[in-house]
Design a protein around this motif. Structure first.
Motif, PDB file in Angstrom:
ATOM      1  N   PRO A  94     -14.718   5.377  -3.136  1.00 44.57           N
ATOM      2  CA  PRO A  94     -14.841   5.958  -4.473  1.00 44.57           C
ATOM      3  C   PRO A  94     -14.814   7.488  -4.439  1.00 44.57           C
ATOM      4  N   VAL A  95     -14.343   8.057  -5.522  1.00 46.49           N
ATOM      5  CA  VAL A  95     -14.383   9.507  -5.723  1.00 46.49           C
ATOM      6  C   VAL A  95     -15.123   9.703  -7.045  1.00 46.49           C
ATOM      7  N   LYS A  96     -16.379  10.098  -6.945  1.00 45.64           N
ATOM      8  CA  LYS A  96     -17.275  10.153  -8.101  1.00 45.64           C
ATOM      9  C   LYS A  96     -16.644  10.883  -9.287  1.00 45.64           C
ATOM     10  N   GLY A  97     -16.661  10.195 -10.423  1.00 46.95           N
ATOM     11  CA  GLY A  97     -16.168  10.777 -11.657  1.00 46.95           C
ATOM     12  C   GLY A  97     -14.656  10.885 -11.754  1.00 46.95           C
ATOM     13  N   ARG A  98     -13.936  10.436 -10.741  1.00 43.96           N
ATOM     14  CA  ARG A  98     -12.472  10.575 -10.721  1.00 43.96           C
ATOM     15  C   ARG A  98     -11.743   9.249 -10.608  1.00 43.96           C
ATOM     16  N   GLY A  99     -12.232   8.351  -9.741  1.00 37.66           N
ATOM     17  CA  GLY A  99     -11.552   7.085  -9.508  1.00 37.66           C
ATOM     18  C   GLY A  99     -11.890   6.561  -8.126  1.00 37.66           C
ATOM     19  N   ALA A 100     -10.979   5.771  -7.574  1.00 35.23           N
ATOM     20  CA  ALA A 100     -11.240   5.172  -6.267  1.00 35.23           C
ATOM     21  C   ALA A 100      -9.935   4.770  -5.605  1.00 35.23           C
ATOM     22  N   VAL A 101     -10.049   4.531  -4.308  1.00 41.92           N
ATOM     23  CA  VAL A 101      -8.933   4.037  -3.503  1.00 41.92           C
ATOM     24  C   VAL A 101      -9.327   2.674  -2.966  1.00 41.92           C
ATOM     25  N   TYR A 102      -8.426   1.717  -3.110  1.00 42.29           N
ATOM     26  CA  TYR A 102      -8.595   0.355  -2.598  1.00 42.29           C
ATOM     27  C   TYR A 102      -7.636   0.179  -1.433  1.00 42.29           C
ATOM     28  N   LEU A 103      -8.145  -0.383  -0.325  1.00 41.30           N
ATOM     29  CA  LEU A 103      -7.334  -0.668   0.857  1.00 41.30           C
ATOM     30  C   LEU A 103      -7.590  -2.107   1.269  1.00 41.30           C
ATOM     31  N   ASP A 104      -6.557  -2.782   1.769  1.00 37.10           N
ATOM     32  CA  ASP A 104      -6.814  -4.078   2.383  1.00 37.10           C
ATOM     33  C   ASP A 104      -5.781  -4.369   3.462  1.00 37.10           C
ATOM     34  N   GLN A 105      -6.146  -5.311   4.322  1.00 39.79           N
ATOM     35  CA  GLN A 105      -5.239  -5.766   5.364  1.00 39.79           C
ATOM     36  C   GLN A 105      -5.664  -7.155   5.804  1.00 39.79           C
ATOM     37  N   HIS A 106      -4.706  -7.906   6.317  1.00 39.73           N
ATOM     38  CA  HIS A 106      -4.991  -9.250   6.803  1.00 39.73           C
ATOM     39  C   HIS A 106      -5.940  -9.148   7.988  1.00 39.73           C
ATOM     40  N   ILE A 107      -6.878 -10.079   8.083  1.00 35.53           N
ATOM     41  CA  ILE A 107      -7.895 -10.048   9.132  1.00 35.53           C
ATOM     42  C   ILE A 107      -7.279 -10.102  10.527  1.00 35.53           C
ATOM     43  N   ARG A 108      -6.109 -10.702  10.673  1.00 37.85           N
ATOM     44  CA  ARG A 108      -5.486 -10.785  12.003  1.00 37.85           C
ATOM     45  C   ARG A 108      -5.134  -9.401  12.555  1.00 37.85           C
ATOM     46  N   HIS A 109      -5.082  -8.395  11.687  1.00 36.26           N
ATOM     47  CA  HIS A 109      -4.815  -7.021  12.117  1.00 36.26           C
ATOM     48  C   HIS A 109      -6.104  -6.272  12.450  1.00 36.26           C
ATOM     49  N   GLY A 110      -7.220  -6.971  12.386  1.00 42.03           N
ATOM     50  CA  GLY A 110      -8.506  -6.373  12.729  1.00 42.03           C
ATOM     51  C   GLY A 110      -9.220  -5.808  11.517  1.00 42.03           C
ATOM     52  N   ILE A 111     -10.408  -5.319  11.790  1.00 41.62           N
ATOM     53  CA  ILE A 111     -11.208  -4.719  10.723  1.00 41.62           C
ATOM     54  C   ILE A 111     -10.988  -3.214  10.712  1.00 41.62           C
ATOM     55  N   ILE A 112     -11.384  -2.604   9.644  1.00 43.81           N
ATOM     56  CA  ILE A 112     -11.337  -1.147   9.553  1.00 43.81           C
ATOM     57  C   ILE A 112     -12.726  -0.664   9.972  1.00 43.81           C
ATOM     58  N   PRO A 113     -12.811   0.102  11.056  1.00 44.79           N
ATOM     59  CA  PRO A 113     -14.131   0.495  11.586  1.00 44.79           C
ATOM     60  C   PRO A 113     -14.980   1.248  10.566  1.00 44.79           C
ATOM     61  N   ARG A 114     -16.265   0.936  10.571  1.00 41.74           N
ATOM     62  CA  ARG A 114     -17.214   1.570   9.663  1.00 41.74           C
ATOM     63  C   ARG A 114     -17.221   3.091   9.850  1.00 41.74           C
ATOM     64  N   GLN A 115     -17.076   3.549  11.098  1.00 36.80           N
ATOM     65  CA  GLN A 115     -17.081   4.992  11.371  1.00 36.80           C
ATOM     66  C   GLN A 115     -15.919   5.676  10.651  1.00 36.80           C
ATOM     67  N   THR A 116     -14.783   5.012  10.588  1.00 39.43           N
ATOM     68  CA  THR A 116     -13.616   5.561   9.895  1.00 39.43           C
ATOM     69  C   THR A 116     -13.893   5.661   8.400  1.00 39.43           C
ATOM     70  N   ILE A 117     -14.485   4.621   7.846  1.00 33.54           N
ATOM     71  CA  ILE A 117     -14.799   4.601   6.414  1.00 33.54           C
ATOM     72  C   ILE A 117     -15.824   5.689   6.095  1.00 33.54           C
ATOM     73  N   ASP A 118     -16.851   5.799   6.929  1.00 36.61           N
ATOM     74  CA  ASP A 118     -17.866   6.839   6.711  1.00 36.61           C
ATOM     75  C   ASP A 118     -17.249   8.237   6.781  1.00 36.61           C
ATOM     76  N   LYS A 119     -16.335   8.433   7.706  1.00 35.09           N
ATOM     77  CA  LYS A 119     -15.678   9.737   7.849  1.00 35.09           C
ATOM     78  C   LYS A 119     -14.802  10.030   6.629  1.00 35.09           C
ATOM     79  N   LEU A 120     -14.127   9.020   6.095  1.00 38.79           N
ATOM     80  CA  LEU A 120     -13.338   9.208   4.874  1.00 38.79           C
ATOM     81  C   LEU A 120     -14.246   9.575   3.700  1.00 38.79           C
ATOM     82  N   MET A 121     -15.422   8.960   3.627  1.00 31.69           N
ATOM     83  CA  MET A 121     -16.366   9.312   2.561  1.00 31.69           C
ATOM     84  C   MET A 121     -16.845  10.748   2.721  1.00 31.69           C
TER      85      MET A 121
END
Length: 148
Positions: A94-121
């Motif tokens: 999310p980008v407060k007061g502006r909108g958000a970005v949605y991402l997805d991928q099939h589980i066979r390609h792995g998960i998106i690491p929490r550290q990456t998500i935290d760094k994007l935030m």
């Protein structure tokens, strides 16, 4: 911040996470831009339910959301090892007061690491607190790489 920033953030986040699909929305969940999402998928009831729910939670709480497209209520999770052929990892930035970005991928390609998500935030918070002009995708990617 404009729609241009949300689109640039979407492209940067998709590149960094290697997600298969992405979309950027404003605070009213109007789609601003998509990547690798065709119209039938975007308009399908199941996708709308998953995406809208995750996006709304992210925007309401101003926190990243990590979920999936099958089990939205942990109480309904199967007790046995079940094969989900369409299971996708879902992330909302999310980008407060502006909108958000949605991402997805099939589980066979792995998960998106929490550290990456935290760094994007952290990147989003850094840009939002800056008085500088809106960075484009290339500048966002550079800023991300320079962060600890």
């Amino acid at each position: 911040m404009s729609d241009h920033f949300l689109s640039a953030l979407m492209r940067t986040a998709k590149d960094i996470t290697q997600a298969e699909r992405a979309l950027a929305v404003d605070v009213d969940l109007n789609v601003l831009e998509t990547l690798n999402l065709d119209t039938p998928t975007l308009n399908s009831a199941h996708f709308q339910e998953v995406a809208t729910g995750a996006l709304r939670r992210g925007l309401d709480n101003n926190e990243a959301i990590i979920t999936n497209n099958i089990i939205t209520d942990p109480a309904q999770a199967p007790v046995t090892n079940t094969n989900f052929t369409d299971l996708r990892v879902v992330v909302v930035i999310p980008v407060k007061g502006r909108g958000a970005v949605y991402l997805d991928q099939h589980i066979r390609h792995g998960i998106i690491p929490r550290q990456t998500i935290d760094k994007l935030m952290r990147l989003v918070r850094q840009v939002m607190s800056s008085a500088e002009s809106e960075p484009g995708a290339e500048a966002l990617h550079t800023m991300y790489q320079q962060m600890n």
